[in-house]
Write a protein that holds these residues in place. Structure first.
Motif, PDB file in Angstrom:
ATOM      1  N   GLN A  35      31.460  63.430  92.960  1.00 52.76           N
ATOM      2  CA  GLN A  35      30.002  63.094  92.082  1.00 52.76           C
ATOM      3  C   GLN A  35      29.838  65.084  92.357  1.00 52.76           C
ATOM      4  O   GLN A  35      29.206  64.848  90.463  1.00 52.76           O
ATOM      5  CB  GLN A  35      28.959  63.103  93.216  1.00 52.76           C
ATOM      6  CG  GLN A  35      28.356  61.709  93.594  1.00 52.76           C
ATOM      7  CD  GLN A  35      27.995  61.088  94.127  1.00 52.76           C
ATOM      8  OE1 GLN A  35      28.166  60.911  95.472  1.00 52.76           O
ATOM      9  NE2 GLN A  35      26.146  61.335  93.929  1.00 52.76           N
ATOM     10  N   ARG A  48      30.547  59.231  87.767  1.00 56.95           N
ATOM     11  CA  ARG A  48      29.535  58.660  88.197  1.00 56.95           C
ATOM     12  C   ARG A  48      30.268  57.733  88.905  1.00 56.95           C
ATOM     13  O   ARG A  48      31.277  57.766  88.689  1.00 56.95           O
ATOM     14  CB  ARG A  48      28.208  57.814  87.210  1.00 56.95           C
ATOM     15  CG  ARG A  48      29.356  57.262  85.972  1.00 56.95           C
ATOM     16  CD  ARG A  48      28.852  57.180  85.401  1.00 56.95           C
ATOM     17  NE  ARG A  48      29.080  56.593  83.545  1.00 56.95           N
ATOM     18  CZ  ARG A  48      29.896  56.918  83.017  1.00 56.95           C
ATOM     19  NH1 ARG A  48      30.286  57.494  82.693  1.00 56.95           N
ATOM     20  NH2 ARG A  48      29.910  55.704  81.566  1.00 56.95           N
ATOM     21  N   GLU A  55      12.757  52.788  90.183  1.00 54.78           N
ATOM     22  CA  GLU A  55      12.501  53.932  89.643  1.00 54.78           C
ATOM     23  C   GLU A  55      11.244  54.806  89.919  1.00 54.78           C
ATOM     24  O   GLU A  55      10.965  55.982  90.490  1.00 54.78           O
ATOM     25  CB  GLU A  55      12.687  54.627  88.471  1.00 54.78           C
ATOM     26  CG  GLU A  55      14.158  54.457  88.124  1.00 54.78           C
ATOM     27  CD  GLU A  55      15.107  55.748  88.878  1.00 54.78           C
ATOM     28  OE1 GLU A  55      15.002  56.702  88.416  1.00 54.78           O
ATOM     29  OE2 GLU A  55      15.184  56.002  90.223  1.00 54.78           O
ATOM     30  N   LYS A 114      11.147  56.026  93.866  1.00 54.35           N
ATOM     31  CA  LYS A 114      11.764  57.321  94.059  1.00 54.35           C
ATOM     32  C   LYS A 114      10.610  58.310  93.532  1.00 54.35           C
ATOM     33  O   LYS A 114      10.246  59.080  94.241  1.00 54.35           O
ATOM     34  CB  LYS A 114      12.738  57.249  92.847  1.00 54.35           C
ATOM     35  CG  LYS A 114      13.055  58.500  92.765  1.00 54.35           C
ATOM     36  CD  LYS A 114      14.834  58.657  91.857  1.00 54.35           C
ATOM     37  CE  LYS A 114      15.342  60.563  92.473  1.00 54.35           C
ATOM     38  NZ  LYS A 114      15.872  60.435  90.875  1.00 54.35           N
ATOM     39  N   ILE A 128      16.314  59.443  96.818  1.00 54.06           N
ATOM     40  CA  ILE A 128      17.243  58.354  96.247  1.00 54.06           C
ATOM     41  C   ILE A 128      17.062  56.900  96.260  1.00 54.06           C
ATOM     42  O   ILE A 128      16.680  56.655  96.774  1.00 54.06           O
ATOM     43  CB  ILE A 128      19.010  58.035  97.007  1.00 54.06           C
ATOM     44  CG1 ILE A 128      19.462  59.542  96.965  1.00 54.06           C
ATOM     45  CG2 ILE A 128      19.878  57.238  96.536  1.00 54.06           C
ATOM     46  CD1 ILE A 128      21.025  59.317  98.310  1.00 54.06           C
ATOM     47  N   GLU A 177      18.998  53.254  93.925  1.00 55.99           N
ATOM     48  CA  GLU A 177      19.771  52.323  94.199  1.00 55.99           C
ATOM     49  C   GLU A 177      18.913  51.054  93.499  1.00 55.99           C
ATOM     50  O   GLU A 177      18.379  49.969  93.720  1.00 55.99           O
ATOM     51  CB  GLU A 177      20.570  51.547  95.495  1.00 55.99           C
ATOM     52  CG  GLU A 177      20.577  53.085  96.169  1.00 55.99           C
ATOM     53  CD  GLU A 177      21.643  52.710  97.751  1.00 55.99           C
ATOM     54  OE1 GLU A 177      22.340  50.779  97.581  1.00 55.99           O
ATOM     55  OE2 GLU A 177      21.609  53.241  97.793  1.00 55.99           O
ATOM     56  N   THR A 215      25.157  53.135  87.521  1.00 58.08           N
ATOM     57  CA  THR A 215      24.976  54.357  87.306  1.00 58.08           C
ATOM     58  C   THR A 215      25.079  54.665  85.559  1.00 58.08           C
ATOM     59  O   THR A 215      26.133  54.239  85.247  1.00 58.08           O
ATOM     60  CB  THR A 215      25.611  54.993  88.091  1.00 58.08           C
ATOM     61  OG1 THR A 215      25.100  56.583  88.060  1.00 58.08           O
ATOM     62  CG2 THR A 215      26.823  54.372  88.326  1.00 58.08           C
ATOM     63  N   GLU A 222      24.577  58.030  84.653  1.00 57.43           N
ATOM     64  CA  GLU A 222      24.275  59.179  84.208  1.00 57.43           C
ATOM     65  C   GLU A 222      25.505  59.515  84.806  1.00 57.43           C
ATOM     66  O   GLU A 222      25.694  59.805  86.410  1.00 57.43           O
ATOM     67  CB  GLU A 222      22.580  59.913  85.379  1.00 57.43           C
ATOM     68  CG  GLU A 222      21.580  59.304  84.374  1.00 57.43           C
ATOM     69  CD  GLU A 222      20.478  59.579  85.215  1.00 57.43           C
ATOM     70  OE1 GLU A 222      20.116  60.118  85.935  1.00 57.43           O
ATOM     71  OE2 GLU A 222      19.613  58.346  84.996  1.00 57.43           O
ATOM     72  N   ARG A 233      25.796  60.377  89.345  1.00 56.56           N
ATOM     73  CA  ARG A 233      24.844  59.689  90.063  1.00 56.56           C
ATOM     74  C   ARG A 233      26.164  58.446  90.749  1.00 56.56           C
ATOM     75  O   ARG A 233      27.052  58.118  90.191  1.00 56.56           O
ATOM     76  CB  ARG A 233      24.009  58.721  88.719  1.00 56.56           C
ATOM     77  CG  ARG A 233      22.845  58.060  89.634  1.00 56.56           C
ATOM     78  CD  ARG A 233      21.655  57.991  89.089  1.00 56.56           C
ATOM     79  NE  ARG A 233      20.589  56.578  89.468  1.00 56.56           N
ATOM     80  CZ  ARG A 233      21.100  55.360  89.455  1.00 56.56           C
ATOM     81  NH1 ARG A 233      22.129  54.963  89.497  1.00 56.56           N
ATOM     82  NH2 ARG A 233      20.075  55.352  90.491  1.00 56.56           N
ATOM     83  N   TRP A 234      25.068  57.679  91.553  1.00 52.96           N
ATOM     84  CA  TRP A 234      25.830  57.042  93.094  1.00 52.96           C
ATOM     85  C   TRP A 234      24.899  56.105  92.641  1.00 52.96           C
ATOM     86  O   TRP A 234      23.841  56.013  92.648  1.00 52.96           O
ATOM     87  CB  TRP A 234      26.594  57.788  94.416  1.00 52.96           C
ATOM     88  CG  TRP A 234      26.515  56.204  95.248  1.00 52.96           C
ATOM     89  CD1 TRP A 234      28.266  56.000  95.203  1.00 52.96           C
ATOM     90  CD2 TRP A 234      25.857  55.564  95.917  1.00 52.96           C
ATOM     91  NE1 TRP A 234      28.237  55.222  96.322  1.00 52.96           N
ATOM     92  CE2 TRP A 234      26.977  54.856  96.515  1.00 52.96           C
ATOM     93  CE3 TRP A 234      24.931  55.657  96.057  1.00 52.96           C
ATOM     94  CZ2 TRP A 234      26.386  54.130  97.757  1.00 52.96           C
ATOM     95  CZ3 TRP A 234      23.959  54.553  97.030  1.00 52.96           C
ATOM     96  CH2 TRP A 234      25.209  53.886  97.770  1.00 52.96           C
ATOM     97  N   ASP A 235      25.670  55.379  92.682  1.00 54.97           N
ATOM     98  CA  ASP A 235      25.123  53.454  92.809  1.00 54.97           C
ATOM     99  C   ASP A 235      25.567  52.579  93.365  1.00 54.97           C
ATOM    100  O   ASP A 235      27.294  52.225  93.183  1.00 54.97           O
ATOM    101  CB  ASP A 235      24.371  52.893  91.949  1.00 54.97           C
ATOM    102  CG  ASP A 235      22.666  52.360  91.593  1.00 54.97           C
ATOM    103  OD1 ASP A 235      22.703  51.078  92.921  1.00 54.97           O
ATOM    104  OD2 ASP A 235      21.729  52.670  90.679  1.00 54.97           O
ATOM    105  N   SER A 261      14.585  52.180  97.106  1.00 58.26           N
ATOM    106  CA  SER A 261      14.979  53.824  97.199  1.00 58.26           C
ATOM    107  C   SER A 261      14.440  54.529  98.780  1.00 58.26           C
ATOM    108  O   SER A 261      13.579  53.612  99.242  1.00 58.26           O
ATOM    109  CB  SER A 261      13.642  54.564  96.297  1.00 58.26           C
ATOM    110  OG  SER A 261      13.951  54.513  94.906  1.00 58.26           O
TER     111      SER A 261
END
Length: 348
Positions: free
Chosen positions: A106, A111, A136, A139, A168, A170, A174, A176, A179-181, A188
């Motif tokens: 990352q 991503r 989001e 988050k 974080i 989820e 992803t 970005e 970024r991880w998902d 979140s």
């Protein structure tokens, strides 16, 4: 290998959400013969979107078995790591979560999308724009909160002081850089400040022991002081099972309080383990993401920038809990009561 048209269509939609475009490189990471059909379908989908794609397949040693967090075939594999760091998107079908290697990939800008559920679960829980919005929003609330508290009628009452660790989100895709998902997902989460989680957690029948893919049958009480479980009590076999499993890792850090959050995916099913006939191929995303659960956990916190890399990770999704961020109520006995996080709401 021939790709099923329905699978190809769904995976193409997923990679479109991930922003895959011509000129990018999509690396599908697998181990041995695991997830071969899904891997091939993801490569076909990436090709349809104009990306360069290939499968990086590594050998899974016994010590790198699925279910042992942070231990995987990339440890010490310099060439594989260099390849993954150069990718635009890594489809992780090995399980890099809670590992230093994932953090390095990352940090290099790739991503990462973890995909370790069979197709029927991916289809059932496919992400939506509304899910992304709600996750989001959660988050944002977690990032500004100084304290999280959750309770239950069974006797749970625990407080997390917040602010030391990031949050974080989820929501299943992803787009970005870095970024991880997890596909699929829907919550979140964050981590309590070091040494600042205190209280009692009472697991009740119907709560979930994800490591065993089974429901709690007899109450388990976890006594928490300064961020560590100091005692596990209960008259039934579940308390003994939990203690024995944690102790088998011979690592006191396995008793550390890990991440905390709540589920927001209305497509996820609390009862999934009771009805599926494919437990061997399913992981636990239904359990982690079902709407209104409190996602209580023990073990590692590398994913959030911490130093605990214990191999023992326990996700323990709980039902019928009430949860507050500071004085703002989010859940009431398992119901999402904050208007901005209710399904279909556009309130902010």
């Amino acid at each position: 290998m021939r790709v099923d048209a329905e699978v190809l269509e769904l995976f193409t939609r997923e990679l479109t959400l991930c922003g895959v475009k011509p000129g990018e490189t999509v690396v599908v990471l697998t181990a041995g013969d695991e997830w071969a059909d899904n891997a091939h379908a993801f490569m076909a989908a990436a090709g349809q979107l104009g990306a360069m794609t290939f499968n990086l397949n590594v050998r899974r040693e016994q010590a790198n078995a699925v279910g042992v967090q942070g231990r995987h075939p990339l440890v010490g594999n310099t060439l594989a790591m260099a390849t993954l760091k150069a990718a635009s998107l890594v489809i992780d079908m090995v399980g890099l979560l809670f590992s230093r290697e994932q953090a390095e990939i990352q940090a290099a800008g790739a991503r990462v999308l973890r995909v370790m559920e069979p197709f029927h679960v991916l289809k059932q829980m496919f992400p939506t724009a509304d899910l992304q919005r709600r996750v989001e929003f959660a988050k944002t609330l977690l990032e500004s909160a100084k304290q999280l508290r959750f309770t239950s009628d069974a006797g749970t009452d625990i407080v997390y002081k917040l602010g030391q660790y990031p949050v974080i989100s989820e929501y299943g895709f992803t787009a970005e850089a870095g970024r991880w998902d997890h596909f699929p997902s829907g919550f979140s989460f964050t981590q309590g400040n070091d040494g600042e989680v205190d209280g009692v957690v009472v697991l009740q029948p119907g709560d979930i022991l994800c490591a065993f893919k089974q429901y709690v049958q007899t109450p388990i009480t976890l006594h928490v002081e300064k961020g560590m479980v100091v005692k596990i009590t209960g008259d039934g076999t579940d308390a003994e099972l939990l203690r024995s499993y944690i102790d088998s890792f011979h690592d006191p850090r396995a008793y550390a309080i890990s991440h905390i959050g709540w589920g927001l995916n209305e497509k996820a099913r609390w009862y999934q383990f009771s009805v599926t006939r494919q437990l061997s191929s399913e992981h636990v995303m239904n359990a982690l993401a079902f709407y209104g659960n409190v996602l209580f956990s023990l073990g590692p916190n590398l994913e959030l920038g911490g130093t605990n890399d214990t191999a023992c990770h326990l996700d323990l999704p709980m039902r019928r809990c009430s949860l507050w961020l500071d004085d703002l109520q989010i859940l009431d006995k398992g119901d999402v009561v904050h208007p901005a996080m209710r399904v279909g709401s556009d309130s902010v």
